[in-house]
Design a protein around this motif. Sequence first.
Motif, PDB file in Angstrom:
ATOM      1  N   LEU A  75       0.821  -1.200   0.000  1.00  0.00           N
ATOM      2  CA  LEU A  75       0.000   0.000   0.000  1.00  0.00           C
ATOM      3  C   LEU A  75       0.860   1.257   0.000  1.00  0.00           C
ATOM      4  O   LEU A  75       1.647   1.488   0.934  1.00  0.00           O
ATOM      5  CB  LEU A  75      -0.914   0.017   1.232  1.00  0.00           C
ATOM      6  N   ASN A  76       0.722   2.055  -1.041  1.00  0.00           N
ATOM      7  CA  ASN A  76       1.381   3.355  -1.086  1.00  0.00           C
ATOM      8  C   ASN A  76       0.720   4.277  -0.057  1.00  0.00           C
ATOM      9  O   ASN A  76      -0.501   4.382   0.002  1.00  0.00           O
ATOM     10  CB  ASN A  76       1.270   3.940  -2.501  1.00  0.00           C
ATOM     11  N   LEU A  77       1.529   4.953   0.744  1.00  0.00           N
ATOM     12  CA  LEU A  77       1.013   5.754   1.854  1.00  0.00           C
ATOM     13  C   LEU A  77       0.973   7.249   1.570  1.00  0.00           C
ATOM     14  O   LEU A  77       0.570   8.031   2.443  1.00  0.00           O
ATOM     15  CB  LEU A  77       1.882   5.523   3.103  1.00  0.00           C
ATOM     16  N   MET A  78       1.364   7.676   0.389  1.00  0.00           N
ATOM     17  CA  MET A  78       1.506   9.102   0.117  1.00  0.00           C
ATOM     18  C   MET A  78       0.201   9.866   0.313  1.00  0.00           C
ATOM     19  O   MET A  78       0.181  10.952   0.894  1.00  0.00           O
ATOM     20  CB  MET A  78       2.043   9.305  -1.300  1.00  0.00           C
ATOM     21  N   ASP A  79      -0.917   9.312  -0.185  1.00  0.00           N
ATOM     22  CA  ASP A  79      -2.205  10.005  -0.043  1.00  0.00           C
ATOM     23  C   ASP A  79      -2.573  10.178   1.428  1.00  0.00           C
ATOM     24  O   ASP A  79      -3.010  11.253   1.858  1.00  0.00           O
ATOM     25  CB  ASP A  79      -3.309   9.235  -0.776  1.00  0.00           C
ATOM     26  N   ALA A  80      -2.426   9.111   2.198  1.00  0.00           N
ATOM     27  CA  ALA A  80      -2.779   9.167   3.618  1.00  0.00           C
ATOM     28  C   ALA A  80      -1.887  10.152   4.362  1.00  0.00           C
ATOM     29  O   ALA A  80      -2.364  10.912   5.227  1.00  0.00           O
ATOM     30  CB  ALA A  80      -2.671   7.779   4.236  1.00  0.00           C
ATOM     31  N   GLU A  81      -0.621  10.171   4.031  1.00  0.00           N
ATOM     32  CA  GLU A  81       0.310  11.084   4.701  1.00  0.00           C
ATOM     33  C   GLU A  81      -0.006  12.540   4.374  1.00  0.00           C
ATOM     34  O   GLU A  81      -0.034  13.405   5.257  1.00  0.00           O
ATOM     35  CB  GLU A  81       1.749  10.743   4.307  1.00  0.00           C
ATOM     36  N   GLU A  82      -0.260  12.806   3.095  1.00  0.00           N
ATOM     37  CA  GLU A  82      -0.549  14.182   2.684  1.00  0.00           C
ATOM     38  C   GLU A  82      -1.862  14.697   3.260  1.00  0.00           C
ATOM     39  O   GLU A  82      -2.010  15.888   3.519  1.00  0.00           O
ATOM     40  CB  GLU A  82      -0.577  14.264   1.158  1.00  0.00           C
ATOM     41  N   ASN A  83      -2.817  13.791   3.483  1.00  0.00           N
ATOM     42  CA  ASN A  83      -4.133  14.186   3.998  1.00  0.00           C
ATOM     43  C   ASN A  83      -4.269  14.002   5.511  1.00  0.00           C
ATOM     44  O   ASN A  83      -5.371  14.088   6.053  1.00  0.00           O
ATOM     45  CB  ASN A  83      -5.228  13.377   3.289  1.00  0.00           C
ATOM     46  N   ASN A  84      -3.139  13.746   6.190  1.00  0.00           N
ATOM     47  CA  ASN A  84      -3.140  13.547   7.649  1.00  0.00           C
ATOM     48  C   ASN A  84      -4.093  12.432   8.065  1.00  0.00           C
ATOM     49  O   ASN A  84      -4.842  12.552   9.044  1.00  0.00           O
ATOM     50  CB  ASN A  84      -3.524  14.852   8.368  1.00  0.00           C
ATOM     51  N   LYS A  85      -4.042  11.327   7.320  1.00  0.00           N
ATOM     52  CA  LYS A  85      -4.906  10.183   7.612  1.00  0.00           C
ATOM     53  C   LYS A  85      -4.109   8.952   8.038  1.00  0.00           C
ATOM     54  O   LYS A  85      -4.625   7.838   8.011  1.00  0.00           O
ATOM     55  CB  LYS A  85      -5.751   9.839   6.378  1.00  0.00           C
ATOM     56  N   LEU A  86      -2.878   9.154   8.448  1.00  0.00           N
ATOM     57  CA  LEU A  86      -2.070   8.076   9.000  1.00  0.00           C
ATOM     58  C   LEU A  86      -1.974   8.325  10.501  1.00  0.00           C
ATOM     59  O   LEU A  86      -1.256   9.219  10.954  1.00  0.00           O
ATOM     60  CB  LEU A  86      -0.681   8.045   8.356  1.00  0.00           C
ATOM     61  N   PHE A  87      -2.688   7.546  11.284  1.00  0.00           N
ATOM     62  CA  PHE A  87      -2.819   7.783  12.720  1.00  0.00           C
ATOM     63  C   PHE A  87      -2.003   6.771  13.516  1.00  0.00           C
ATOM     64  O   PHE A  87      -2.225   5.566  13.415  1.00  0.00           O
ATOM     65  CB  PHE A  87      -4.295   7.694  13.133  1.00  0.00           C
ATOM     66  N   GLY A  88      -1.052   7.295  14.289  1.00  0.00           N
ATOM     67  CA  GLY A  88      -0.260   6.445  15.170  1.00  0.00           C
ATOM     68  C   GLY A  88       1.017   5.903  14.582  1.00  0.00           C
ATOM     69  O   GLY A  88       1.740   5.160  15.248  1.00  0.00           O
ATOM     70  N   GLY A  89       1.326   6.277  13.323  1.00  0.00           N
ATOM     71  CA  GLY A  89       2.537   5.766  12.693  1.00  0.00           C
ATOM     72  C   GLY A  89       2.494   4.253  12.526  1.00  0.00           C
ATOM     73  O   GLY A  89       1.440   3.631  12.640  1.00  0.00           O
ATOM     74  N   PHE A  90       3.656   3.653  12.274  1.00  0.00           N
ATOM     75  CA  PHE A  90       3.693   2.191  12.149  1.00  0.00           C
ATOM     76  C   PHE A  90       5.122   1.700  12.277  1.00  0.00           C
ATOM     77  O   PHE A  90       6.077   2.378  11.920  1.00  0.00           O
ATOM     78  CB  PHE A  90       3.087   1.722  10.828  1.00  0.00           C
ATOM     79  N   THR A  91       5.251   0.516  12.809  1.00  0.00           N
ATOM     80  CA  THR A  91       6.506  -0.219  12.840  1.00  0.00           C
ATOM     81  C   THR A  91       6.195  -1.678  12.503  1.00  0.00           C
ATOM     82  O   THR A  91       5.034  -2.098  12.522  1.00  0.00           O
ATOM     83  CB  THR A  91       7.194  -0.148  14.223  1.00  0.00           C
ATOM     84  N   ILE A  92       7.220  -2.430  12.195  1.00  0.00           N
ATOM     85  CA  ILE A  92       7.045  -3.833  11.830  1.00  0.00           C
ATOM     86  C   ILE A  92       6.375  -4.586  12.990  1.00  0.00           C
ATOM     87  O   ILE A  92       6.774  -4.472  14.145  1.00  0.00           O
ATOM     88  CB  ILE A  92       8.396  -4.487  11.496  1.00  0.00           C
ATOM     89  N   GLY A  93       5.333  -5.319  12.657  1.00  0.00           N
ATOM     90  CA  GLY A  93       4.630  -6.106  13.662  1.00  0.00           C
ATOM     91  C   GLY A  93       3.400  -5.433  14.242  1.00  0.00           C
ATOM     92  O   GLY A  93       2.631  -6.083  14.964  1.00  0.00           O
TER      93      GLY A  93
END
Length: 230
Positions: A75-93
Motif C-alpha cells: 500500500l502506497n502511503l503518500m495520499d494518507a500522509e498528505e491528507n493527515n490520515k495516518l494515525f499512530g505511525g507504524f513499525t514492523i509487527g
Amino acid sequence: MKNKKIILFAFFAALMCVACGEKKSATSGDSEDGNQWAENVERQRRDSTIYGVCSDGSTMHVMQLISDNGDTLHLNLMDAEENNKLFGGFTIGDRMAVLANDAKNRAEWLVNLNVLMGDWVMPNPLDGSSVMGFSIHDGGIVEGINQGSIIYKTWRLINGKFELTSVREGGGDFEESELYTLLFLSDDSLSYRNSEQVFEFNRPGKVPDFEELDDVDVKLDDDAEADMYF
C-alpha cells in the motif's frame, strides 16, 4: 331525472378515484422515503476496513500488510500522509486498520491499533481536579474511567470513523452509538471530533502533544445528528 342521477353518480365516482389515487401516491412516497432511509443506514453499517499486520517488507512510504484474510498488500502511503490520515505511525509487527482504494494498492486512511489501545483521559470539565475517559481493549471492549453517568459498551472502527456505543445511567438498555472523526493519534495523545466539538485525550500522567493539529482541518459539521444513531 334518470340521466341526472347517472351523471351525478359518475361525478362522485370520479372524485373517489382521484382521492384514492392521491392517497396511494402519498403512501408510495412514504414507503420510498422509508426504504431510502433503511438503505442509508445499511450502507453506513457496512464496513470496508481491512485489518492486518505491518510486515517487514514495508518502507517509509509503502506498507506491506499481511491481512487477516491472508492477502499480502503493498500500500502506497503518500495520499494518507498528505491528507493527515495516518494515525499512530507504524513499525514492523504493528496491527493496523486500513481503508484502501478499489485496487488495494493505495492506503487512504490508516490507524495503528497498538497505539490506539489503552487508557485515554482528559480533565473533568466539572472540577478540573480529576480526570475522566475510557480504556480501549482488543475485541471491541471499552471501559469508562471515572464516568459516572455513561456506561461504555463497545467500540469499533468503521469506514474511516471511530464509533463508541454507550448507555446512560438510568436509561435502561437503550444504547446510543456515535461516530467520531479521528484527528490525531500518537503514543501519548488522541483527538477526535463529532459534529459539535473536538475532544482531546492523553495517557494518564502524560502531557498531550497536539501541535500537529495546527495542520489538520477541524471544521465542525452543521448537522449535529449526522454522526449519531440509536
